[in-house]
Write a protein that holds these residues in place. Structure first.
Motif, PDB file in Angstrom:
ATOM      1  N   LYS A  93       1.410   0.013   3.534  1.00 48.34           N
ATOM      2  CA  LYS A  93       2.370  -0.737   2.730  1.00 48.34           C
ATOM      3  C   LYS A  93       2.005  -2.221   2.677  1.00 48.34           C
ATOM      4  O   LYS A  93       1.993  -2.833   1.591  1.00 48.34           O
ATOM      5  CB  LYS A  93       3.787  -0.574   3.288  1.00 48.34           C
TER       6      LYS A  93
ATOM      7  N   ASN B  80      -2.856   4.251  -0.335  1.00 44.07           N
ATOM      8  CA  ASN B  80      -3.304   5.289   0.579  1.00 44.07           C
ATOM      9  C   ASN B  80      -2.769   6.652   0.127  1.00 44.07           C
ATOM     10  O   ASN B  80      -2.727   6.928  -1.074  1.00 44.07           O
ATOM     11  CB  ASN B  80      -2.903   4.938   2.015  1.00 44.07           C
TER      12      ASN B  80
ATOM     13  N   GLY C 114      -5.756   8.061   6.572  1.00 41.71           N
ATOM     14  CA  GLY C 114      -5.087   8.354   7.835  1.00 41.71           C
ATOM     15  C   GLY C 114      -4.456   7.158   8.502  1.00 41.71           C
ATOM     16  O   GLY C 114      -3.955   7.274   9.628  1.00 41.71           O
ATOM     17  N   CYS C 115      -4.450   5.997   7.837  1.00 46.22           N
ATOM     18  CA  CYS C 115      -3.821   4.835   8.454  1.00 46.22           C
ATOM     19  C   CYS C 115      -2.303   5.008   8.471  1.00 46.22           C
ATOM     20  O   CYS C 115      -1.734   5.835   7.757  1.00 46.22           O
ATOM     21  CB  CYS C 115      -4.207   3.553   7.716  1.00 46.22           C
ATOM     22  N   GLU C 116      -1.630   4.219   9.298  1.00 45.79           N
ATOM     23  CA  GLU C 116      -0.181   4.321   9.404  1.00 45.79           C
ATOM     24  C   GLU C 116       0.500   3.754   8.156  1.00 45.79           C
ATOM     25  O   GLU C 116      -0.040   2.901   7.453  1.00 45.79           O
ATOM     26  CB  GLU C 116       0.307   3.568  10.648  1.00 45.79           C
ATOM     27  N   TYR C 117       1.719   4.233   7.919  1.00 52.56           N
ATOM     28  CA  TYR C 117       2.468   3.855   6.717  1.00 52.56           C
ATOM     29  C   TYR C 117       2.644   2.345   6.620  1.00 52.56           C
ATOM     30  O   TYR C 117       2.432   1.760   5.552  1.00 52.56           O
ATOM     31  CB  TYR C 117       3.832   4.548   6.731  1.00 52.56           C
ATOM     32  N   ILE C 118       3.004   1.707   7.717  1.00 51.70           N
ATOM     33  CA  ILE C 118       3.297   0.280   7.662  1.00 51.70           C
ATOM     34  C   ILE C 118       2.054  -0.514   7.286  1.00 51.70           C
ATOM     35  O   ILE C 118       2.131  -1.493   6.538  1.00 51.70           O
ATOM     36  CB  ILE C 118       3.892  -0.217   9.014  1.00 51.70           C
ATOM     37  N   TYR C 119       0.889  -0.071   7.790  1.00 54.64           N
ATOM     38  CA  TYR C 119      -0.358  -0.752   7.416  1.00 54.64           C
ATOM     39  C   TYR C 119      -0.646  -0.555   5.932  1.00 54.64           C
ATOM     40  O   TYR C 119      -1.014  -1.497   5.226  1.00 54.64           O
ATOM     41  CB  TYR C 119      -1.535  -0.232   8.251  1.00 54.64           C
TER      42      TYR C 119
ATOM     43  N   PHE D 258       0.344   7.986   0.580  1.00 54.22           N
ATOM     44  CA  PHE D 258       1.804   8.004   0.674  1.00 54.22           C
ATOM     45  C   PHE D 258       2.357   7.958  -0.754  1.00 54.22           C
ATOM     46  O   PHE D 258       2.079   7.031  -1.507  1.00 54.22           O
ATOM     47  CB  PHE D 258       2.304   6.819   1.492  1.00 54.22           C
TER      48      PHE D 258
END
Length: 379
Positions: free
Chosen positions: A162, A199, A155-160, A201
């Protein structure tokens, strides 16, 4: 001394399941395989003789972070490595401590150089760089050593995700360089497995799997799953990674999972699994059996004098009754923790052995579908 070898014996016609053999300097491993977790050099409540004779384990795990803190690399080196220290003469795999980067998030700081940990034992601070982790794993002496990675939370954000993936890739390059410039300490080959991250994505998982595959390692791992995401998402991304990682190399899905998770993972092309669930859940009274899941503490088992599980051959599961095992738990007898742990581990090893048999016999898909339904039942 020889690098790890992997040979495929059979593939299922209706799924991506396969049966193979991994050869290490400490022996052979028939796949698919489940690996009991011995975090600090000990599978909790189960001794090494039981692991061999009852559980039929072919390979066990140790953890770099925990073994570094206790007993320490000095002790392990004086003993001649973890095999000599704990008396296990079959293959061993060591996790790099990357999972502790995830699980001990409150007591660590991630930098380009590595991760600064605060010991959960005495509060002392330690830097784990990729180079240091490879040195520690050399000292532990496992046959399979994992690259140092970061495992971002579900559930972490995409930028993290990446940035984390890119850091894991840079750390992998440093791990590879360190392994190439050092030698094993005990006269046998240690084999480095890189770890796919990204993650949940698709573009990141694809990029990471392609990067890991490009390293041409003798085996590859899929990390960062079974960390809170739904089961169907775990299966989706496991399948994505397996479709990219080389067919001719073993694939290891880290930290998974329930018996049905393992069967589904096998059907997607995974060869190796590990999880603390059979021993941890066993110590809390949850038994995985050939007929479904049992909470042995429930009163309904108090006068059930049938074997713990007579659906497969195991001298512990076939000998002791459900009523007796419940009595041990209710009485807080330590033997209960041991019997439940042995049963669960023996069941897991039996299950992957049955999966292998059905792959070889050509009816894995139908058997798996029937077993998944049965194993999920709450008895």
């Amino acid at each position: 001394m020889a690098a790890l070898q992997f040979s495929l014996r059979s593939k299922d016609n209706h799924t991506k399941a396969r049966a193979g053999k991994i050869t290490t300097d400490h022996g052979e491993i028939l796949t698919p395989i489940f690996m009991p977790v011995g975090t600090v050099g000990s599978v909790k409540a189960v001794n090494q003789q039981q692991l061999k004779s009852i559980v039929a384990a072919q390979i066990i795990l140790g953890n770099t972070y925990h073994l570094y803190l206790r007993p320490g690399t000095d002790v392990l080196e004086q003993a001649g490595g973890l095999h000599k220290f704990n008396g296990w003469d079959k293959p061993i795999l060591t996790d790099s401590g990357g999972y502790q980067v995830f699980s001990l998030s409150g007591t660590r700081k991630i930098k380009e150089e590595g991760v600064i940990f605060q010991s959960h034992i005495d509060g002392s601070r330690h830097l784990f760089s990729p180079e240091k982790v490879m040195d520690i794993e050399r000292s532990i002496g496992a046959d399979i050593i994992m690259a140092f990675d970061e495992c971002p939370p579900a559930g972490c954000e995409y930028i993290y995700a990446k940035k984390s993936m890119e850091l894991t890739h840079r750390w992998l390059d440093r791990c590879v360089a360190r392994v190439n410039e050092t030698e094993g300490k005990y006269g046998y080959t240690q084999n480095l497995f890189p770890i796919v991250q990204g993650n949940t994505f698709k573009d990141l998982r694809t990029a990471s799997a392609e990067y890991i595959a490009s390293k041409n390692a003798v085996g590859n791992a899929i990390g960062g799953l079974s960390v809170g995401e739904p089961e169907d998402v775990m299966y989706e991304f496991t399948a994505l990674c397996c479709d990219i990682l080389p067919q001719a190399k073993p694939r290891y899905l880290m930290g998974v999972g329930t018996p049905w998770n393992i069967l589904e993972g096998i059907s997607l092309g995974v060869d190796m699994f590990d999880c603390v669930m059979p021993t941890r859940n066993g110590r809390n009274g949850m038994l995985f059996t050939s007929q479904g899941v049992i909470n042995i503490k429930n009163k309904k088992w108090a006068t059930d004098f049938s074997p713990i599980d007579d659906g497969f051959v195991c001298e512990t599961s076939n000998y002791y009754s459900k009523a007796y095992l419940r009595h041990l738990f209710v009485s807080q007898e330590l033997l209960g923790l041991q019997l439940a742990s042995i049963h669960n581990l023996a069941f897991y090893l039996w299950l992957v052995g049955e999966a292998r048999k059905h792959i070889l016999e050509g009816d894995f898909a139908s058997w798996k579908n029937e077993m998944v339904v049965r194993l999920k039942q709450r008895l």
